[in-house]
Design a protein around this motif. Sequence first.
Motif, PDB file in Angstrom:
ATOM      1  N   ASP A 128       0.848  -1.185   0.000  1.00  0.00           N
ATOM      2  CA  ASP A 128       0.000   0.000   0.000  1.00  0.00           C
ATOM      3  C   ASP A 128       0.893   1.247   0.000  1.00  0.00           C
ATOM      4  OD1 ASP A 128       0.826   0.615   2.658  1.00  0.00           O
ATOM      5  OD2 ASP A 128      -0.778  -0.598   3.501  1.00  0.00           O
ATOM      6  N   TRP A 129       0.245   2.377  -0.077  1.00  0.00           N
ATOM      7  CA  TRP A 129       1.019   3.623  -0.286  1.00  0.00           C
ATOM      8  C   TRP A 129       1.935   3.899   0.897  1.00  0.00           C
ATOM      9  CZ3 TRP A 129       1.801   8.547   1.647  1.00  0.00           C
ATOM     10  CH2 TRP A 129       2.363   9.489   0.770  1.00  0.00           C
ATOM     11  N   GLN A 130       1.473   3.766   2.127  1.00  0.00           N
ATOM     12  CA  GLN A 130       2.270   4.061   3.316  1.00  0.00           C
ATOM     13  C   GLN A 130       3.455   3.099   3.432  1.00  0.00           C
ATOM     14  OE1 GLN A 130       2.228   6.588   5.248  1.00  0.00           O
ATOM     15  NE2 GLN A 130       0.221   7.523   4.796  1.00  0.00           N
ATOM     16  N   LYS A 131       3.237   1.803   3.188  1.00  0.00           N
ATOM     17  CA  LYS A 131       4.335   0.844   3.265  1.00  0.00           C
ATOM     18  C   LYS A 131       5.348   1.061   2.131  1.00  0.00           C
ATOM     19  CE  LYS A 131       1.703  -2.770   5.655  1.00  0.00           C
ATOM     20  NZ  LYS A 131       1.151  -4.151   5.587  1.00  0.00           N
ATOM     21  N   SER A 132       4.856   1.461   0.996  1.00  0.00           N
ATOM     22  CA  SER A 132       5.763   1.763  -0.120  1.00  0.00           C
ATOM     23  C   SER A 132       6.670   2.938   0.253  1.00  0.00           C
ATOM     24  CB  SER A 132       4.955   2.097  -1.377  1.00  0.00           C
ATOM     25  OG  SER A 132       4.171   1.001  -1.782  1.00  0.00           O
ATOM     26  N   ARG A 133       6.067   3.919   0.883  1.00  0.00           N
ATOM     27  CA  ARG A 133       6.855   5.084   1.322  1.00  0.00           C
ATOM     28  C   ARG A 133       7.902   4.676   2.332  1.00  0.00           C
ATOM     29  NH1 ARG A 133       4.260  10.547   4.138  1.00  0.00           N
ATOM     30  NH2 ARG A 133       6.247  11.659   4.419  1.00  0.00           N
ATOM     31  N   ALA A 134       7.518   3.859   3.281  1.00  0.00           N
ATOM     32  CA  ALA A 134       8.458   3.405   4.314  1.00  0.00           C
ATOM     33  C   ALA A 134       9.580   2.572   3.707  1.00  0.00           C
ATOM     34  CB  ALA A 134       7.702   2.599   5.380  1.00  0.00           C
ATOM     35  N   PHE A 135       9.269   1.730   2.741  1.00  0.00           N
ATOM     36  CA  PHE A 135      10.296   0.908   2.105  1.00  0.00           C
ATOM     37  C   PHE A 135      11.354   1.794   1.437  1.00  0.00           C
ATOM     38  CE2 PHE A 135      12.226  -1.354  -1.386  1.00  0.00           C
ATOM     39  CZ  PHE A 135      12.465  -2.613  -0.888  1.00  0.00           C
ATOM     40  N   CYS A 136      10.904   2.784   0.741  1.00  0.00           N
ATOM     41  CA  CYS A 136      11.858   3.695   0.075  1.00  0.00           C
ATOM     42  C   CYS A 136      12.713   4.412   1.108  1.00  0.00           C
ATOM     43  CB  CYS A 136      11.111   4.702  -0.797  1.00  0.00           C
ATOM     44  SG  CYS A 136      10.270   3.977  -2.230  1.00  0.00           S
ATOM     45  N   GLY A 137      12.074   4.855   2.212  1.00  0.00           N
ATOM     46  CA  GLY A 137      12.834   5.540   3.242  1.00  0.00           C
ATOM     47  C   GLY A 137      13.896   4.664   3.857  1.00  0.00           C
ATOM     48  N   ALA A 138      13.607   3.389   4.003  1.00  0.00           N
ATOM     49  CA  ALA A 138      14.587   2.465   4.570  1.00  0.00           C
ATOM     50  C   ALA A 138      15.796   2.287   3.665  1.00  0.00           C
ATOM     51  CB  ALA A 138      13.915   1.122   4.845  1.00  0.00           C
ATOM     52  N   HIS A 139      15.656   2.601   2.392  1.00  0.00           N
ATOM     53  CA  HIS A 139      16.771   2.491   1.436  1.00  0.00           C
ATOM     54  C   HIS A 139      17.336   3.872   1.065  1.00  0.00           C
ATOM     55  CE1 HIS A 139      14.897  -1.485   1.009  1.00  0.00           C
ATOM     56  NE2 HIS A 139      16.069  -1.908   0.513  1.00  0.00           N
ATOM     57  N   GLU A 140      17.130   4.823   2.033  1.00  0.00           N
ATOM     58  CA  GLU A 140      17.639   6.187   1.859  1.00  0.00           C
ATOM     59  C   GLU A 140      17.164   6.803   0.541  1.00  0.00           C
ATOM     60  OE1 GLU A 140      21.851   5.873   2.225  1.00  0.00           O
ATOM     61  OE2 GLU A 140      21.794   5.542   4.401  1.00  0.00           O
TER      62      GLU A 140
END
Length: 259
Positions: free
Chosen positions: A152-164
């Motif tokens: 989902d959109w929130q988890k997608s955002r978090a995934f990207c953040g975890a990879h800087e």
Amino acid sequence: MAEFKHIPDSSSSSQNNVYCMLNEDMRRIPSQTSQKVSLSAGCMWWKQCWIPLICGMFFVILLTTVSVSFKQQFSKLTEVENAVGNLTASVVLLTSDQQDTNDRLMEMFGNLKADLESRITNLTRRKPVLSCKAGWQLYLSSCYLFSSTALDWQKSRAFCGAHEALLLILGQDASEWNFIVNRVSKLQSHWIGLTDHTTGQWRWIDGSPYIMDRSQWEPGEPNNLAGEDCAELTKSGKLNDGMCSQSFRFICKAPANEN
């Protein structure tokens, strides 16, 4: 003319008187004759010389006129020669100034060219080599991750953040839009970092405003239905506002690494 008079007395004194009268008349004859000859000679001289005299006077007048005209023409010619001389000097001076200007411009151009070549050489030598992590794609100076899993959109955002990285933010660069659209076309929708959930206005996840361009959206979109607060990039290459709880693939964007 001698005039003889009859004198009755035949004495010597009378004869002497006759002689004296005759002698006096004879003296008068040459004088009168001389006057007539002189007058006649003067008339003849005038008749013979008046035409040459008038011609001579006319010639003198003509010569005087020509002389005055020649002096005037000579004066004008002198003025013209002086003007031509001044113009020639001005042209020579202008040519000299122009040559000096050209020389200075050529020198400046040469210096600028040398400086530009030096800068290009330095930039070429110092140009960094850009690279991305494994699985990411390099385009210009950024790295892009096109996920193979759906979140989902929130988890997608978090995934990207975890990879800087950030969920995809697209600017006004048409070449970047084309790169992304060509990569996802005919696949399925991908989440990007655009939402109106917080403020009711469409913004990128870094807080920068989105400039609305209807040509980037599907027809009739965004329709702002309840819960459709997150932007997805459909397989047609157009944007659509979808429900943030839906699961789609997503695109992350990060600066490229310099080596």
